[in-house]
Scaffold this motif. Structure first.
Motif, short mmCIF file in Angstrom:
data_model
loop_
_atom_site.label_atom_id
_atom_site.label_comp_id
_atom_site.label_asym_id
_atom_site.label_seq_id
_atom_site.Cartn_x
_atom_site.Cartn_y
_atom_site.Cartn_z
N LEU A 282 1.32 5.16 -1.18
CA LEU A 282 0.52 5.52 -0.01
C LEU A 282 -0.83 6.10 -0.41
CD1 LEU A 282 3.22 7.09 2.35
CD2 LEU A 282 2.09 4.88 2.58
N ILE A 283 -0.85 6.90 -1.46
CA ILE A 283 -2.13 7.47 -1.92
C ILE A 283 -3.05 6.35 -2.40
CG2 ILE A 283 -3.22 8.89 -3.70
CD1 ILE A 283 -0.79 10.72 -3.53
N ALA A 284 -2.50 5.42 -3.19
CA ALA A 284 -3.31 4.30 -3.68
C ALA A 284 -3.81 3.44 -2.53
CB ALA A 284 -2.48 3.46 -4.66
N GLN A 285 -2.95 3.21 -1.55
CA GLN A 285 -3.33 2.42 -0.39
C GLN A 285 -4.46 3.10 0.39
OE1 GLN A 285 -0.30 2.09 2.58
NE2 GLN A 285 -1.69 1.15 4.07
N ALA A 286 -4.36 4.42 0.57
CA ALA A 286 -5.39 5.14 1.31
C ALA A 286 -6.74 5.05 0.60
CB ALA A 286 -4.98 6.61 1.47
N VAL A 287 -6.73 5.18 -0.73
CA VAL A 287 -7.98 5.08 -1.50
C VAL A 287 -8.54 3.67 -1.41
CG1 VAL A 287 -8.95 5.17 -3.83
CG2 VAL A 287 -7.37 6.96 -3.06
N ALA A 288 -7.70 2.66 -1.59
CA ALA A 288 -8.16 1.27 -1.53
C ALA A 288 -8.73 0.94 -0.16
CB ALA A 288 -7.00 0.33 -1.87
N SER A 289 -8.07 1.41 0.90
CA SER A 289 -8.55 1.13 2.24
C SER A 289 -9.90 1.79 2.51
CB SER A 289 -7.51 1.63 3.26
OG SER A 289 -7.93 1.38 4.57
N ALA B 139 -2.24 -4.08 0.25
CA ALA B 139 -1.00 -4.66 -0.28
C ALA B 139 -0.91 -4.48 -1.79
CB ALA B 139 -0.92 -6.14 0.09
N SER B 140 -1.98 -4.82 -2.48
CA SER B 140 -1.99 -4.69 -3.93
C SER B 140 -1.86 -3.23 -4.36
CB SER B 140 -3.28 -5.30 -4.48
OG SER B 140 -3.41 -5.08 -5.86
N ALA B 141 -2.57 -2.34 -3.67
CA ALA B 141 -2.54 -0.92 -4.03
C ALA B 141 -1.14 -0.34 -3.87
CB ALA B 141 -3.54 -0.14 -3.18
N PHE B 142 -0.50 -0.63 -2.74
CA PHE B 142 0.83 -0.05 -2.51
C PHE B 142 1.86 -0.60 -3.48
CE2 PHE B 142 4.98 0.34 -0.58
CZ PHE B 142 4.98 1.67 -0.17
N ALA B 143 1.90 -1.92 -3.64
CA ALA B 143 2.91 -2.52 -4.50
C ALA B 143 2.74 -2.09 -5.96
CB ALA B 143 2.86 -4.04 -4.39
N LEU B 144 1.50 -2.13 -6.46
CA LEU B 144 1.28 -1.73 -7.84
C LEU B 144 1.45 -0.22 -8.01
CD1 LEU B 144 0.54 -2.47 -10.71
CD2 LEU B 144 -1.88 -2.33 -10.09
N GLY B 145 0.96 0.55 -7.02
CA GLY B 145 1.11 2.00 -7.10
C GLY B 145 2.57 2.40 -7.17
#
Length: 498
Positions: free
Chosen positions: A70-77, A121-127
């Motif tokens: 979730l943290i990676a997704q928030a940053v990527a978004s 998608a990439s941020a959450f899965a890889l994170g």
């Protein structure tokens, strides 16, 4: 640059159109509905939030994986939508590029470059995968499917999806250092010794604090059942606990002192045990029972085994010298500390963390508790070993606690001869923002606001108004100064060896 990107650079635009023509040539079918629904499920990160909610049901690495994802997704978004979409405006595919039954409606109005869905998608899965690879592998097909669906439905060009996925991967890698994997805790080790064997509780005097967190009317009877030959003294709320413990320690025939209550009660009993050279049997009776857990007698069964066999070990204690009252005429008192002493917001932090821990787990409960505590708290001005600091928390643990960050939980060794000194300061500019950012990113332990060290003695003085001090969970108000030192292996406690 903007004009160039509206249609895309020449070779990229040509490649995009070639790939989209290939996608448009696929025959129609149920897969069109599937990809349209998959794409819609990822709007505003809903798909990944749902996955995180499921992962959070499982404590440990799955829960940490969800948090990192979730943290990676928030940053990527944020980087995608607030940054690159403004810098790189680009027209999305037109209806003539794909069959009308496949084309997403309504078409998004923001820039096509880069794909926010793909970045998330990439941020959450890889994170998540960086924390628990098996979860990353399970999420990868969904992430790939979401990214492809943006081309399949005409929402993005292939290069938008590729660039967005790269942003998401970069966000996962960057934020990985924000939540480092905690190293395994050291093995529990004890310096064993012998103590009197107490079959049936013969020679054992037990003090029961009726204000203990789990006390019921049946507590004394239950203890008498497992220790039929022990002398049990129940201390009522209107009686002095300290006097009752001292009386119990000096009764004729007492070869060992037992205590049933919380950490504050255990501390008072430890002081009497040290003073009268008696081994201490700790029975879990409080709300948290930290010391009972550390000694290996976290259950009544374990305590009975250790007492019956005479199995014991040594522990260091902290000697806490407290000065209270007027500056010119202070009153001095000396206390025994078996767990921790603290000044500032630490008691509030622990209380909130313990309340949230059953629902959120230890790591996430610590984060939420930190936010709630420091959002409204104010620092104290203290002089610590001669140096002036503005301090949110000054914490002194008797022995090395783990993990080695802002939220100590476990203590594998009780006679390591050191004090675990931790401070979170407000000396720097933008102190509250620094603190909250370090909590959010999990970098409190490495932040400039955090000071971690070990010592055999520490002195803390208030500058100005007196401070509130908590010793083993018991609060003391009006404190002018406190000195804590280690008394090595001063306490003998019962502990099962198996």
């Amino acid at each position: 640059m903007h004009t160039k990107w509206r249609k895309g650079p020449g070779w990229i635009s040509r490649l995009d159109r070639h790939l989209v023509r290939g996608v448009s040539s696929f025959p129609g079918g149920n897969h069109d509905t599937f990809f349209r629904r998959l794409s819609a499920s990822a709007n505003h990160g809903k798909l990944w939030m749902g996955a995180a909610a499921v992962m959070a049901l499982f404590p440990g690495r799955p829960r940490r994986a969800a948090l990192h994802g979730l943290i990676a997704q928030a940053v990527a978004s944020a980087v995608t939508n607030a940054g690159f979409k403004t810098l790189l405006p680009r027209t999305r595919p037109l209806p003539e590029h794909l069959p009308v039954f496949r084309f997403v409606h309504p078409q998004p109005t923001s820039s096509s470059m880069p794909s926010g869905h793909s970045a998330s998608a990439s941020a959450f899965a890889l994170g998540a995968g960086l924390v628990k690879p098996a979860l990353g592998a399970a999420l990868a097909p969904a992430a790939f499917g979401v990214a492809y669906s943006r081309v399949h439905t005409g929402a993005h060009w292939p290069s938008d999806v590729f660039f967005g996925s790269a942003i998401g991967a970069a966000a996962a890698l960057v934020t990985r250092t924000w939540w480092p994997v905690r190293l395994p805790f050291p093995e529990v080790t004890r310096t064993v010794t012998d103590a009197p064997e107490l079959p049936g509780g013969s020679g054992l005097t037990i003090v029961v604090n009726t204000l203990g967190g789990s006390f019921t009317e049946q507590t004394a009877a239950a203890l008498q059942e497992v220790f039929p030959d022990a002398h049990i003294e129940s201390v009522q709320p209107d009686e002095s606990l300290a006097v009752a413990i001292q009386t119990a320690a000096t009764l004729d025939g007492t070869r060992a002192l037992g205590v049933w209550g919380g950490d504050g009660t255990v501390g008072a009993a430890a002081a009497a045990a040290v003073e009268h050279s008696l081994p201490l049997l700790v029975l879990p009776g409080g709300t948290l029972n930290h010391f009972a857990r550390d000694t290996g007698t976290g259950s009544l069964k374990e305590a009975v085994i250790a007492a019956t066999r005479g199995e014991a070990a040594h522990a260091d204690v902290g000697i806490v010298t407290v000065e209270r009252g007027l500056a010119g005429n202070p009153e001095t008192a000396e206390l025994i500390m078996v767990n921790t002493a603290s000044v500032g917001l630490y008691p509030d932090l622990v209380r909130r963390r313990e309340q949230l821990q059953p629902a959120l787990g230890k790591p996430l409960a610590g984060v939420v508790a930190m936010f709630r505590t420091f959002a409204v708290g104010t620092p104290n001005t203290l002089i610590v070993d001669g140096t002036r600091h503005k301090v949110w928390i000054a914490y002194v643990g008797r022995g090395r606690y783990y993990p080695r960050d802002h939220a100590p939980l476990l203590r594998p060794v009780l006679d390591d001869g050191v004090l675990d000194v931790r401070m979170i300061t407000a000396d720097e500019s933008f102190a509250r923002l620094r603190l909250l950012w370090s909590v959010l990113t999990g970098t409190v332990a490495t932040s400039r606001i955090t000071h971690l060290r070990e010592a055999t003695e520490v002195r803390i003085e208030s500058e100005g108004s007196p401070m509130a001090l908590a010793v083993d969970g018991e609060a003391l108000a009006g404190v002018r100064s406190v000195r804590v030192r280690v008394e090595p292996r001063a306490l003998t406690y019962y502990s099962p060896r198996s």
